[in-house]
Motif scaffolding. Structure first.
Motif, PDB file in Angstrom:
ATOM      1  N   LEU A  36       0.849  -1.211   0.000  1.00 23.47           N
ATOM      2  CA  LEU A  36       0.000   0.000   0.000  1.00 23.47           C
ATOM      3  C   LEU A  36       0.878   1.252   0.000  1.00 23.47           C
ATOM      4  O   LEU A  36       0.609   2.219  -0.713  1.00 23.47           O
ATOM      5  CB  LEU A  36      -0.925   0.009   1.219  1.00 23.47           C
ATOM      6  N   ARG A  83      -4.813   6.473   1.182  1.00 22.40           N
ATOM      7  CA  ARG A  83      -4.289   5.116   1.346  1.00 22.40           C
ATOM      8  C   ARG A  83      -4.248   4.710   2.816  1.00 22.40           C
ATOM      9  O   ARG A  83      -4.421   3.530   3.148  1.00 22.40           O
ATOM     10  CB  ARG A  83      -2.879   5.013   0.743  1.00 22.40           C
ATOM     11  N   LEU A  87      -6.014   1.484   4.227  1.00 15.49           N
ATOM     12  CA  LEU A  87      -5.278   0.441   4.936  1.00 15.49           C
ATOM     13  C   LEU A  87      -5.938   0.141   6.277  1.00 15.49           C
ATOM     14  O   LEU A  87      -6.043  -1.018   6.694  1.00 15.49           O
ATOM     15  CB  LEU A  87      -3.816   0.881   5.131  1.00 15.49           C
ATOM     16  N   GLY A 114      -8.454  -0.339  -1.015  1.00 13.03           N
ATOM     17  CA  GLY A 114      -7.104   0.065  -1.371  1.00 13.03           C
ATOM     18  C   GLY A 114      -6.298  -0.988  -2.089  1.00 13.03           C
ATOM     19  O   GLY A 114      -5.149  -0.742  -2.460  1.00 13.03           O
ATOM     20  N   THR A 119      -1.844  -4.865  -6.348  1.00 15.16           N
ATOM     21  CA  THR A 119      -1.559  -5.136  -4.936  1.00 15.16           C
ATOM     22  C   THR A 119      -2.053  -6.521  -4.526  1.00 15.16           C
ATOM     23  O   THR A 119      -1.388  -7.213  -3.750  1.00 15.16           O
ATOM     24  CB  THR A 119      -2.177  -4.033  -4.056  1.00 15.16           C
TER      25      THR A 119
END
Length: 287
Positions: A36, A83, A87, A114, A119
């Motif tokens: 992240l 972000r 998270l 996110g 990711t």
DNA sequence: TATACGTGGCC
DNA sequence: TGGCCAAGTAT
């Protein structure tokens, strides 16, 4: 194994940076936090924040137990502070839906706030050893150059590009994971966007772009990121005031950091809408 | 699909 | 020196 695997894996073994989230003792949560933080953000700036973050919140549950504003404050000047909110929300979802353990399935990861396609793949592969193509800007640039003979990859990922990346994966799960991180590292250290160091590249002899004489990018113009005077700059200034304050911030202190009232109002409203700020009477604070 | 979203270092 | 770029995501 194809002709690229051995030289790239050997190069990685010799030149890879030692990063906390690559340590054998790194937890899936540590890897996820790093991913992240690394979105659009250089490694050098992530390093200290990642260390502090993991020291304070070694598990998803420990982060989920705190207000989201604490995550925003700890995020510091990493940029894109939404972000931090995501998270925190992801940690909460992990506690609620996955027993506090970072999931390993790409689809489960993708459902977390996110966490997008990149990711999800990175966490599945680097934290859990799953076999999955990892397509980030580095990997896409290396593939574009070595395989396609062009300087930069197209703006969007096509099905063909994804299938090719999957076909390129070594058969063994562990080798596939190392291959992905190795290609990323090659793009980050050698096959860079500007001034590539082809003399240090383990696959220079096989590179179509080099063979073609390094033709310049000739695709559609790529828009730069406007900054001065934009809402982004305004939001950054406003949030920085609150983030660095000890407690709730009176409105005049926010007014002082941005002269244009209309834009300031708009940005303040958007920060409230995003949940990055909350209003408490005449004061503003982190959530 | 195009755009918004932070921050700072580099040459 | 200022445009470019950095392990993208959400809408």
């Amino acid at each position: 194994m194809n002709d690229l695997h051995a030289p790239v894996l050997r190069w990685y073994d010799e030149h890879a940076r030692e990063l906390p989230w690559r340590s054998p003792s790194a937890t899936p949560w540590s890897v996820m936090v790093s991913e992240l933080m690394l979105q659009q953000t250089p490694v050098a700036r992530v390093l200290p924040v990642h260390e502090q973050w993991l020291e304070r919140w070694p598990t998803p549950a420990s982060l989920a137990a705190e207000p989201a504003g604490e995550a925003v404050r700890m995020w510091g000047r990493l940029g894109y502070p939404r972000r931090a909110l995501r998270l925190h929300a992801a940690a909460t979802a992990i506690v609620e839906h996955h027993g506090g353990e970072v999931p390993a399935d790409h689809a489960d990861l993708l459902a977390l706030p996110g966490v997008g396609d990149y990711t999800a793949a990175a966490v599945a592969v680097f934290a859990h050893g799953r076999r999955h193509a990892v397509l980030d800007t580095n990997v896409r640039r290396v593939h574009a150059r070595v395989l396609d003979g062009v300087e930069l990859a197209p703006q969007s990922v096509t099905r063909a590009e994804r299938e090719r990346a999957t076909d390129l994966l070594p058969r063994d799960d562990a080798d596939a994971a190392t291959w992905s991180v190795a290609v990323m590292e090659l793009g980050a250290l050698v096959c860079t966007a500007q001034r590539p160091r082809c003399g240090a590249c383990p696959v220079a002899d096989a590179c179509a772009w080099r063979a073609a004489g390094h033709p310049a990018y000739d695709g559609p113009p790529r828009r730069g990121q406007a900054w001065a005077g934009t809402d982004r700059q305004c939001r950054g200034r406003l949030l920085a005031v609150v983030r660095e304050a000890d407690g709730p911030v009176p409105r005049p202190r926010l007014d002082a950091v941005w002269p244009e009232q209309a834009q300031r109002e708009r940005c303040l409203a958007s920060l409230l809408a995003d949940g990055l700020l909350v209003r408490d009477g005449e004061d503003y604070a982190l959530p």
